[in-house]
Design an enzyme around this catalytic site. Structure first.
Site, PDB file in Angstrom:
ATOM      1  CB  SER A  79      -0.894   0.014   1.251  1.00 42.25           C
ATOM      2  OG  SER A  79      -1.572   1.253   1.378  1.00 42.25           O
ATOM      3  CE1 TYR A 102      -4.527  -2.454   4.828  1.00 46.81           C
ATOM      4  CE2 TYR A 102      -3.712  -0.274   4.255  1.00 46.81           C
ATOM      5  CZ  TYR A 102      -4.206  -1.505   3.870  1.00 46.81           C
ATOM      6  OH  TYR A 102      -4.373  -1.791   2.532  1.00 46.81           O
TER       7      TYR A 102
END
Length: 261
Positions: A144, A157
């Site tokens: 990401s 995350y």
């Protein structure tokens, strides 16, 4: 039953029931690969596999919890019993939890790290011996942009995807001499059930939810959300012979966010 060795090259996709994983599965099938559609949501994975089969492709669904080693091993065993080989792995399964370092619970931290980081490790580790025995293969992790630049409110995350970035480079170094290529895609904002859940958690009502979504687009030079197909295009490219001299790469697909903001 002996594996069906006439099916052709085989790809495993985790998190295949929806979002980016579903698009990756569809793209692999369109290229003629047999696709093992793996997800903790078995019913969702079965729907994706059924659509691929209806369209003339080869697919099979399996339930997997990527944070559980026996479950991951059973998934890989299923692929081998089906076609006898694993040529490509898209380790895409992931979850998200809200919270900064001071507000995030240890339970949520552990849950996200177990799925996103440990899950990526377990999935790759289970597939690697079969790729090596088959003379090589390609692994693509879904990282990401938050692993490459800070973003408020998602400590677990971000950390889990940072671990995926480091694992990508480390595994690429370890297995290059065995013809295993390991790369990662780092998507920016792609509208999926996972990303929508992140904004739903922050919004008090539908109006605020839509305002948050508009604010996301404003941050991107290209002024739109990315699509799951755009991520899947890159994943399937990285698993193809066209990317045969690429390994250890972390490739942002982010509408210019990191370089142009």
């Amino acid at each position: 039953m002996a594996p069906d060795t006439h099916i052709g090259t085989t790809a495993i996709v985790t998190g295949a029931a929806s979002g980016i994983g579903r698009s990756i599965a569809d793209h692999f099938a369109a290229e003629g690969r047999a696709v093992l559609c793996a997800d903790i949501n078995r019913a969702g994975a079965e729907k994706v596999a059924a659509t691929i089969i209806k369209d003339g492709g080869h697919a099979r669904a399996v339930e997997v919890d990527v944070a559980d080693e026996p479950s991951v091993q059973a998934m890989v065993d299923d692929a081998i019993s089906w076609t006898g080989q694993i040529d490509a792995l898209a380790a895409n399964a992931g979850i998200m939890a809200e919270g900064s370092a001071l507000t995030l619970s240890l339970e949520d931290w552990t849950r996200v790290m177990s799925t996103n980081a440990t899950g990526a490790f377990l999935t790759a580790r289970a597939a690697l011996p079969h790729m090596i025995d088959g003379g090589g293969g390609a692994i693509v992790f879904t990282a990401s942009t938050v692993a490459l630049a800070g973003m408020k409110g998602i400590a677990a995350y971000s950390a889990s995807k940072g671990a995926v970035v480091a694992l990508t480079r480390q595994m690429a170094a370890d297995y290059a001499d065995q013809n295993i290529r390991v790369n990662a895609v780092a998507p920016g904002a792609v509208r999926t059930p996972l990303s929508e859940s992140h904004f739903r958690a922050r919004a008090e009502d539908d109006a605020e939810f839509e305002t948050l979504l508009e604010a996301v687009i404003d941050r991107y030079p290209l002024k739109r959300w990315g699509t799951t197909a755009e991520i899947a295009d890159l994943v399937t490219f990285l698993c193809s012979d066209r990317a045969g001299w690429m390994t250890g790469q972390i490739i942002p697909v982010d509408g210019g966010l990191l370089e142009l903001r």
